[in-house]
Each structure stands twice: as structure tokens, then as C-alpha cells.
Write a protein that holds these residues in place. Structure first.
Motif, short mmCIF file in Angstrom:
data_model
loop_
_atom_site.label_atom_id
_atom_site.label_comp_id
_atom_site.label_asym_id
_atom_site.label_seq_id
_atom_site.Cartn_x
_atom_site.Cartn_y
_atom_site.Cartn_z
N MET A 1 9.57 59.72 -19.51
CA MET A 1 10.63 60.70 -19.31
C MET A 1 11.17 60.54 -17.90
O MET A 1 10.42 60.36 -16.95
N LEU A 2 12.48 60.61 -17.79
CA LEU A 2 13.15 60.64 -16.48
C LEU A 2 13.27 62.11 -16.08
O LEU A 2 13.66 62.94 -16.91
N THR A 3 12.98 62.43 -14.83
CA THR A 3 13.02 63.83 -14.43
C THR A 3 13.90 64.06 -13.22
O THR A 3 14.02 63.21 -12.34
N GLY A 4 14.51 65.23 -13.22
CA GLY A 4 15.25 65.73 -12.07
C GLY A 4 14.50 66.92 -11.52
O GLY A 4 13.29 67.05 -11.71
N ASP A 5 15.23 67.82 -10.86
CA ASP A 5 14.60 69.02 -10.32
C ASP A 5 14.31 70.05 -11.41
O ASP A 5 13.31 70.75 -11.35
N LYS A 6 15.21 70.15 -12.38
CA LYS A 6 15.11 71.19 -13.41
C LYS A 6 14.95 70.66 -14.82
O LYS A 6 14.49 71.36 -15.70
N ILE A 7 15.39 69.42 -15.04
CA ILE A 7 15.43 68.88 -16.41
C ILE A 7 14.73 67.54 -16.50
O ILE A 7 14.52 66.86 -15.49
N GLY A 8 14.38 67.19 -17.73
CA GLY A 8 13.89 65.86 -18.03
C GLY A 8 14.76 65.25 -19.11
O GLY A 8 15.33 65.97 -19.94
N LEU A 9 14.89 63.94 -19.09
CA LEU A 9 15.59 63.21 -20.14
C LEU A 9 14.55 62.38 -20.88
O LEU A 9 13.83 61.59 -20.27
N ARG A 10 14.47 62.60 -22.20
CA ARG A 10 13.50 61.88 -23.01
C ARG A 10 14.19 61.37 -24.27
O ARG A 10 15.33 61.74 -24.56
N ALA A 11 13.48 60.56 -25.03
CA ALA A 11 14.00 60.08 -26.31
C ALA A 11 14.25 61.26 -27.24
O ALA A 11 13.58 62.29 -27.15
N ARG A 12 15.22 61.11 -28.10
CA ARG A 12 15.52 62.14 -29.10
C ARG A 12 14.41 62.18 -30.13
O ARG A 12 14.02 61.15 -30.67
N HIS A 13 13.90 63.36 -30.42
CA HIS A 13 12.88 63.54 -31.45
C HIS A 13 13.54 64.04 -32.72
O HIS A 13 14.56 64.74 -32.67
N GLY A 100 24.83 77.52 -17.25
CA GLY A 100 24.90 78.36 -16.06
C GLY A 100 23.63 78.34 -15.22
O GLY A 100 23.52 79.09 -14.26
N LYS A 101 22.69 77.46 -15.54
CA LYS A 101 21.43 77.39 -14.78
C LYS A 101 21.36 76.18 -13.85
O LYS A 101 20.32 75.89 -13.28
N GLY A 102 22.47 75.44 -13.72
CA GLY A 102 22.47 74.26 -12.86
C GLY A 102 21.93 73.01 -13.54
O GLY A 102 21.74 71.99 -12.88
N PHE A 103 21.71 73.08 -14.85
CA PHE A 103 21.17 71.93 -15.56
C PHE A 103 22.16 70.77 -15.59
O PHE A 103 21.76 69.61 -15.50
N ALA A 104 23.45 71.05 -15.74
CA ALA A 104 24.45 69.97 -15.84
C ALA A 104 24.44 69.10 -14.59
O ALA A 104 24.49 67.87 -14.68
N THR A 105 24.39 69.73 -13.43
CA THR A 105 24.35 68.97 -12.17
C THR A 105 23.12 68.07 -12.13
O THR A 105 23.19 66.91 -11.73
N ASP A 106 21.99 68.59 -12.57
CA ASP A 106 20.75 67.83 -12.59
C ASP A 106 20.82 66.69 -13.61
O ASP A 106 20.36 65.58 -13.33
N VAL A 107 21.39 66.95 -14.79
CA VAL A 107 21.53 65.90 -15.80
C VAL A 107 22.39 64.76 -15.26
O VAL A 107 22.03 63.58 -15.40
N VAL A 108 23.51 65.09 -14.63
CA VAL A 108 24.38 64.05 -14.07
C VAL A 108 23.63 63.24 -13.03
O VAL A 108 23.71 62.01 -13.00
#
Length: 177
Positions: A1-13, A100-108
Motif C-alpha cells: 500500500m502507498l500511504t500519505g498522511d491521511k490515506i492509503g492507496l491499495r489494490a481494488r478489492h 471535506g477532510k483533506g483526503f483529496a489533497t493527500d490522494v493527489v
């Protein structure tokens, strides 16, 4: 998994797909996110959105998860990957409950790392509707520059809307890091 401050990016389950279909495929969301008209999909259809074909070249799909509780937060992708020109586009969609939780900025930010470091790309691009303030803000917080506006470029639910093109070069990304 790739991680940021708030989110992780993983394979689609497989169990992500019904949730995503339920929350991210209403007619307005579909039209705004894809530029395509909404249509219903039969449950289990191979053509339904969010199904992933890992053999398809030029696109990488992720599920976005909240690092705090591991809950599914949405989708993200790097698409139009051009290995010769070393460019790609990025996109994301978040479930209404996590907006509205800042996830989009972290995903980018995580997608930029993935594109520039893992794939060795030199340019990333985002196309979004001119009134998509959260995406514009997330892109600009990550160093993207507005490069232009395509007037009346997208047909969305009965009206033409402008599309904004944003770009980020690897050297700009490195300088900001």
C-alpha cells in the motif's frame, strides 16, 4: 500500500465494488466525473465502473482507504500513462461521507509520488470541471499549475461546462518537496 498522511492507496478489492457502485454512480456524479452520460449496470456486469482489469496497459486503479480506521474512502487512478513521453493523467473520486477532510489533497500527493518516483514520469496532468473547487484546490496545493481552460468542453446533465487543465512537472514537484 502507498500511504500519505491521511490515506492509503491499495489494490481494488472485490468487496469495494458494491460500495463504490452504490455511492459514486449516481447520474450527476457520473456525468461530472467521467464526462459520459449515466447508464444503469446489471449487477456483476464486466462493464460496470470500478471493475479492474489488471492486464490493461496505461492505467493503474487504486482504492483509497482512510488510514485512521481502514475504511474505504474512494477511488484514484493514474491513466493515459505514456511511457515514451513519460506523461500521465490522474483522477480521483471520494465517497460523500469523507469529503471535506483533506483526503483529496493527500490522494493527489500520493499519486504524484507514484507517478514521478515509481513510474519515472516527467509530467502529470489533471482535467477537471471549472466549478470543481475541491479538486482545483487539491491540485494547486500539490503544485499543479493551471495551464488553460477548454470552454464549453463538457456536456453535463443538460449544460456545457468549462474544463480546466492543470499540469505538474517532475522538477517542480522535486523543488517543492
Amino acid at each position: 500500500m502507498l500511504t500519505g498522511d491521511k490515506i492509503g492507496l491499495r489494490a481494488r478489492h472485490e468487496d469495494d465494488i458494491p460500495v463504490l457502485l452504490e455511492e459514486l454512480t449516481d447520474p450527476l456524479t457520473t456525468a461530472r466525473a467521467t464526462g459520459l452520460p449515466w447508464r444503469p449496470y446489471t449487477p456483476g456486469s464486466k462493464e460496470a465502473p470500478f471493475n479492474v482489469d489488471d492486464t490493461k496497459e496505461g492505467v493503474v486503479h487504486f482504492s483509497v482507504v482512510d488510514l485512521e480506521d481502514g475504511a474505504l474512502a474512494g477511488v484514484a487512478n493514474l491513466w493515459g500513462i505514456d511511457k515514451h513521453h513519460r506523461t500521465a493523467h490522474l483522477g480521483l473520486g471520494l465517497r460523500p461521507s469523507v469529503r471535506g477532510k483533506g483526503f483529496a489533497t493527500d490522494v493527489v500527493a500520493v499519486l504524484c509520488h507514484y507517478g514521478f518516483v515509481v513510474h519515472g514520469l516527467r509530467r502529470l496532468q489533471i482535467e477537471t470541471l471549472a466549478d470543481n473547487t475541491p479538486m482545483l484546490r487539491a491540485a494547486e496545493r500539490n503544485g499543479f499549475t493551471r495551464e488553460g481552460v477548454l470552454r464549453d468542453a463538457e456536456w453535463v446533465m443538460g449544460e456545457c461546462l468549462d474544463q480546466v487543465i492543470l499540469g505538474l512537472l517532475v522538477d517542480e514537484w522535486k523543488a517543492a518537496a
